[in-house]
Design a protein around this motif. Structure first.
Motif, short mmCIF file in Angstrom:
data_model
loop_
_atom_site.label_atom_id
_atom_site.label_comp_id
_atom_site.label_asym_id
_atom_site.label_seq_id
_atom_site.Cartn_x
_atom_site.Cartn_y
_atom_site.Cartn_z
N SER A 337 0.94 -1.56 0.02
CA SER A 337 0.30 0.00 0.34
C SER A 337 0.98 1.40 -0.65
O SER A 337 2.01 1.28 0.60
CB SER A 337 -1.25 0.47 0.85
N PHE A 338 0.19 1.49 -1.15
CA PHE A 338 1.01 3.37 -0.36
C PHE A 338 0.71 4.12 0.11
O PHE A 338 -0.42 5.18 -0.03
CB PHE A 338 0.93 4.17 -2.07
N ASP A 339 1.37 3.88 1.82
CA ASP A 339 0.38 4.41 2.28
C ASP A 339 1.38 6.23 3.21
O ASP A 339 1.94 5.97 3.99
CB ASP A 339 0.65 3.95 4.36
N TYR A 340 0.85 6.95 2.87
CA TYR A 340 1.17 8.29 2.94
C TYR A 340 1.78 8.62 4.44
O TYR A 340 2.37 9.71 4.90
CB TYR A 340 0.72 9.21 2.15
N SER A 341 0.63 8.27 5.12
CA SER A 341 0.83 9.11 6.97
C SER A 341 1.30 7.85 7.62
O SER A 341 1.59 7.89 8.94
CB SER A 341 -0.64 8.86 6.97
N ALA A 342 2.02 7.19 7.46
CA ALA A 342 2.72 5.69 8.24
C ALA A 342 4.25 6.40 7.36
O ALA A 342 4.39 6.20 6.74
CB ALA A 342 2.75 4.95 7.60
N ILE A 343 4.73 5.95 8.74
CA ILE A 343 6.75 5.53 8.54
C ILE A 343 6.67 4.56 7.54
O ILE A 343 7.76 4.61 6.91
CB ILE A 343 7.23 5.97 9.92
N LYS A 344 6.44 3.58 7.91
CA LYS A 344 6.90 2.16 7.42
C LYS A 344 5.51 2.03 6.72
O LYS A 344 4.49 1.69 6.93
CB LYS A 344 6.96 1.06 8.31
N ALA A 345 6.26 1.48 4.96
CA ALA A 345 4.95 1.13 4.19
C ALA A 345 4.30 -0.46 4.46
O ALA A 345 5.13 -1.33 4.67
CB ALA A 345 5.82 1.00 3.21
#
Length: 368
Positions: A337-345
């Motif tokens: 997932s391209f999770d922009y709010s998380a530090i780790k993908a």
């Protein structure tokens, strides 16, 4: 050491946030790979797109709450719209083409809904004696098309060979066609029949073979023809399949089938192509020309990659952790997932922690 300090501490967090807010798709991973300081810097999510997206969007209908959600895979963002349309309450999405959705309501109601304009085109009620016994539906073109007749077809699966409902938009009554004979083709869980040229419909069989329904005489009333092609998969493979999605493969004049396994959600992609009377099946390890697949029950699309990092990926109608979209990488054989709010993908080798909305389908902007 001086260079390391520059990369690690020389750029203020607010500037890093401004940079990250302009990143989409794989640029997110590149940003985190620059240095250790950037790797652990939370990203500022990009703003939602203002113009019509270039890729399909996953539409989720939460009719009882009067809400429609649209997921954009490039920006990994879900936007919500209030929709106070009584017709949608209790309705079920059956199929999609461009902006149009084919919907069912109750045991006999059928209608089209435009996800952009909110226009509704009514269809006659299904026949009272049969009701809506079809588990798979499709239609040939947008119902407001000025250049082609729009046929709507439903399939009663789980029998040899599937009975079908057919109507041509503008007709006043559905036609129900029975097929009493048994054959080597059957399907109980088909989800996305594909309309091809000349009013032919491809349907995946339970055993991995192909059924083709041909509408005759540009008429819903005239009895269509069924033909089946291809050998059955081995029984061990048949039982391993949890779900199958189909998408038109325009460049190769065939269809792609995405098989999801019952165990951990392993993924296989197969190309089906008919040459004369022979069905050719080929398992693929990558998608041609760096393309992206978007698959869901009732609507799937194979499209040219429009953003770095989306090529050779499959987007399923699945989410993790509060509406974060998930794709499958064919090269690495993992979900990401391209999770922009998380530090780790996010990454996972299985589907155990993923959630699929009850009523969702991929749609895209389209012209007549």
């Amino acid at each position: 050491m001086e260079d390391d300090k520059l990369w690690s501490h020389g750029i203020p967090l607010d500037i890093l946030g401004l940079i990250s807010s302009r990143l989409v798709a794989a640029e997110y991973f590149i940003f985190h790979a620059v240095c250790k300081h950037w790797r652990y810097t939370p990203l500022t999510p990009p703003p939602p797109p203002q113009s019509c997206p270039l890729t399909p969007r996953l539409m989720t209908l939460r009719a009882e709450a009067g809400i429609v959600e649209f997921f954009d895979p490039v920006y990994n963002v879900v936007t919500t719209q209030k929709t106070d349309i009584p017709k949608l309450r209790g309705a079920r999405i059956r199929s999609s083409k461009a902006n149009w959705l084919l919907m069912s309501s109750g045991n006999r109601g059928m209608f089209f809904f435009n996800s952009i304009s909110n226009d509704i085109i009514e269809l006659p009620n299904l026949l009272e004696e049969q009701g809506n016994s079809c588990s798979a539906w499709t239609f040939s073109c947008p119902p407001d098309s000025s250049s082609s007749n729009c046929f709507v077809v439903g399939f009663e699966t789980g029998v040899y060979v599937p009975d079908v409902y057919i109507i041509k938009v503008g007709d006043t009554e559905w036609t129900h066609h029975y097929f009493f004979y048994a054959g080597n083709f059957a399907t109980s869980d088909c989800n996305n029949p594909l309309f091809f040229k000349n009013n032919t419909i491809y349907l995946l069989g339970d055993k991995g073979n192909l059924g083709i329904l041909c509408i005759k005489g540009n008429s819903a009333a005239q009895r269509p023809n069924w033909k089946s092609y291809g050998r059955h998969f081995p029984s061990s493979k048949q039982t391993s399949i949890r779900k199958a999605y189909t998408a038109e493969d325009v460049d190769n004049e065939g269809m792609l089938v995405v098989f999801l396994s019952r165990e951990e959600g392993d993924v296989e992609v197969w190309r089906y192509k008919l040459k004369g009377k022979v069905l050719e099946r080929e398992q693929l390890t990558s998608l041609d020309n760096n393309k992206t697949l978007f698959v869901s029950s009732g609507g799937s699309y194979l499209r040219t990659c429009v953003a770095q990092g989306l090529g050779n990926k499959i987007y399923f109608p699945m989410f993790h952790d509060n509406n974060k979209g998930v794709f499958y990488c064919l090269a690495n054989r993992k979900y990401y997932s391209f999770d922009y709010s998380a530090i780790k993908a996010y990454s996972s080798s299985n589907v155990f922690n993923l959630i699929q909305p009850r009523s969702c389908i991929w749609i895209e902007q389209g012209d007549d």
